[in-house]
Design a protein around this motif. Sequence first.
Motif, short mmCIF file in Angstrom:
data_model
loop_
_atom_site.label_atom_id
_atom_site.label_comp_id
_atom_site.label_asym_id
_atom_site.label_seq_id
_atom_site.Cartn_x
_atom_site.Cartn_y
_atom_site.Cartn_z
N LEU A 166 0.82 -1.22 0.00
CA LEU A 166 0.00 0.00 0.00
C LEU A 166 0.85 1.26 0.00
O LEU A 166 0.37 2.32 -0.40
CB LEU A 166 -0.93 0.00 1.21
CG LEU A 166 -2.02 -1.07 1.20
CD1 LEU A 166 -2.83 -1.01 2.48
CD2 LEU A 166 -2.93 -0.90 0.00
N LEU A 189 0.93 3.00 -3.21
CA LEU A 189 -0.36 3.40 -3.77
C LEU A 189 -0.25 4.70 -4.55
O LEU A 189 -0.77 4.83 -5.64
CB LEU A 189 -1.39 3.55 -2.64
CG LEU A 189 -2.80 3.97 -3.03
CD1 LEU A 189 -3.46 2.88 -3.86
CD2 LEU A 189 -3.65 4.23 -1.78
N SER A 197 -2.86 -5.75 -5.43
CA SER A 197 -3.39 -4.78 -6.40
C SER A 197 -4.89 -4.60 -6.20
O SER A 197 -5.41 -3.48 -6.32
CB SER A 197 -3.08 -5.22 -7.83
OG SER A 197 -3.70 -6.46 -8.13
N ARG A 240 -5.29 -2.48 -3.09
CA ARG A 240 -4.99 -1.08 -3.40
C ARG A 240 -6.15 -0.44 -4.16
O ARG A 240 -6.53 0.70 -3.90
CB ARG A 240 -3.72 -0.98 -4.25
CG ARG A 240 -2.43 -1.23 -3.49
CD ARG A 240 -1.23 -0.57 -4.17
NE ARG A 240 -1.09 -0.98 -5.56
CZ ARG A 240 -0.30 -1.97 -5.99
NH1 ARG A 240 0.40 -2.67 -5.11
NH2 ARG A 240 -0.21 -2.26 -7.26
N GLU A 244 -8.46 2.82 -3.07
CA GLU A 244 -8.71 3.97 -3.94
C GLU A 244 -10.20 4.24 -4.08
O GLU A 244 -10.65 5.39 -4.05
CB GLU A 244 -8.09 3.71 -5.32
CG GLU A 244 -6.56 3.72 -5.31
CD GLU A 244 -5.97 3.27 -6.64
OE1 GLU A 244 -6.67 2.54 -7.38
OE2 GLU A 244 -4.82 3.65 -6.93
#
Length: 215
Positions: free
Chosen positions: A21, A24, A110, A113, A117
């Motif tokens: 992270l 990110l 992924s 992450r 978001e």
Amino acid sequence: MLEIWIIEDNEKFRRATARGLSVLAEGTRAREFGNCEEAIAAIDAGESPDVFLMDIDLPGMDGIEGISEIKQRLPDAAAMILTVFEDDEKIFRALKAGASGYCLKSDSISKIREAVEQVLQGAAPIHPRIAGRVLKLFSQLTPEQPDYGLNDREQAVLEAMTRGLVRKQIAAEMKLNLHTLDYVTRCIYRKLHVNGATAAVALAIRERLVAPPPE
């Protein structure tokens, strides 16, 4: 700086998640805590995350109670469950406590992450397997539709949330500025007695406040 907290007692998994992270975006910091009590102590000392990822099965205070305690102190901080548990009772308790998303530890970094978001954009990401179970369980319930006193604008925002629109998309569709939308959203949460978008959407579907989302 974007501040992400990982509250997880498995040190190896916690460190790997923090490393994943931390990339990110530029200016992102991922902090690690082995239990809820350490994170709450940091909050009481004046620190705060933008989003925190919480395991459920933790030593001492469990993650669901931890979400509730943190949300009382930091209502604007986004909470995400990151766990191995798929137990129905735990899912519902987590959403009721104010979780804005529900990811599984089997997800790739992924995917985690991406979920972070989405939460930061105002969405409510839930692992597809979990989401399917939530909707199935809600569809089996047929409660009498209560009146929560939502006005037309609040109802329209709630319907947009159930369609998966994020904050900026809702504002554009309804021609509202973001400050007004935030106020309307807070009113919805207050009237529905929930602490976040995921719980609001789940309640709206369960109690037929809006039309169910398409399959």
